[in-house]
Design a protein around this motif. Sequence first.
Motif, PDB file in Angstrom:
ATOM      1  N   GLU A 118       0.684  -1.213  -0.021  1.00 54.37           N
ATOM      2  CA  GLU A 118      -0.018  -0.015   0.007  1.00 54.37           C
ATOM      3  C   GLU A 118       0.849   1.323   0.007  1.00 54.37           C
ATOM      4  N   ILE A 119       0.297   2.416   0.102  1.00 51.92           N
ATOM      5  CA  ILE A 119       1.025   3.734   0.243  1.00 51.92           C
ATOM      6  C   ILE A 119       0.409   4.696  -1.015  1.00 51.92           C
ATOM      7  N   TRP A 121      -0.110   8.981  -1.809  1.00 53.59           N
ATOM      8  CA  TRP A 121       0.197  10.282  -0.977  1.00 53.59           C
ATOM      9  C   TRP A 121      -0.390  11.419  -2.035  1.00 53.59           C
ATOM     10  N   SER A 170      -3.262   6.006   7.741  1.00 49.03           N
ATOM     11  CA  SER A 170      -2.011   6.092   7.575  1.00 49.03           C
ATOM     12  C   SER A 170      -1.546   4.571   7.158  1.00 49.03           C
ATOM     13  N   PRO A 171      -0.277   4.712   6.426  1.00 45.12           N
ATOM     14  CA  PRO A 171       0.208   3.251   5.856  1.00 45.12           C
ATOM     15  C   PRO A 171       0.814   2.279   6.991  1.00 45.12           C
ATOM     16  N   MET A 176       5.775   0.907   4.591  1.00 39.62           N
ATOM     17  CA  MET A 176       6.634   2.271   4.715  1.00 39.62           C
ATOM     18  C   MET A 176       8.249   1.525   4.454  1.00 39.62           C
TER      19      MET A 176
END
Length: 280
Positions: A118-119, A121, A170-171, A176
């Motif tokens: 995931e992620i 922005w 939030s990831p 991350m």
Amino acid sequence: MVREGRRTVIVPTYACLTMIVPWQLEGMRIEQVACDPVMMDPADLERALARCSADETVVFYCETFGCQPSRALSDVLGETRGRGVRVVADRTHSVLCDSVCAADMEVVSARKLLSIPEIAWVDGKVDQPSRRSEADNALTRARQQFLSTPSVATFEAVEDLADELWTPVSPSQDAMTALEAVDMAGLRADVRRTRTRVEVGLPPGCTVVNEGVCAPLVVRTNHADKAADALYSRGIVGPIHWDRPASSRLEWPSDLLCLPLVMTPDQCDQCIEVLTAIHS
């Protein structure tokens, strides 16, 4: 955007529904613009803008397949910003490219092209993401499973969970860590090697849609569905495919084949073999 009084968002007709739904969830009116062939048609965009109030409008501009705007489209987008219309750029497909078009905000869903669970922005003024729930953690685990053992079953498991989760959170720390481990320079080099090997072997009847960009190779062929099925049977599946929405009344390209971002030499040769056989 809604807090600024923005009520209308202009979007490309050729787009994934998941790109449009977040705007609808905010209660914004959707105005569609034709594409030529995959980027916003500048003349149609100008016509749509003429029907809207500048201080109530957002243009959601997408760098589809990594393509960069033509001079005409760049000029319209630049003039649009000068009149007070907000321009939001979706750079999901061009995350590995050097984008040339300025925008008030950019969004990227990095997991589309990067091997991370995931992620996404947003570069701009936005609310803080919500806290993660157990359902979000389950989705992360499902995406990790898909990355480790890609299959129809693991893909559908991800989609079933994702369909219920629209609130930004939030990831995970795992995501991350995975993002930090990505060798972006090495990945770009692998993408270019993949594209070059396939492009030089494309048969007559196939043309490259997204020339010169660092993104998955997209080929125009009148046998796109047949080629995709043949490649799928060999375990070769591209990351981008959008089915035409039933509600769409404008033109929708059905002759596009997206190949994987990075392939082994053997996989590249299999793509050439399949396309050559179909076009012979």
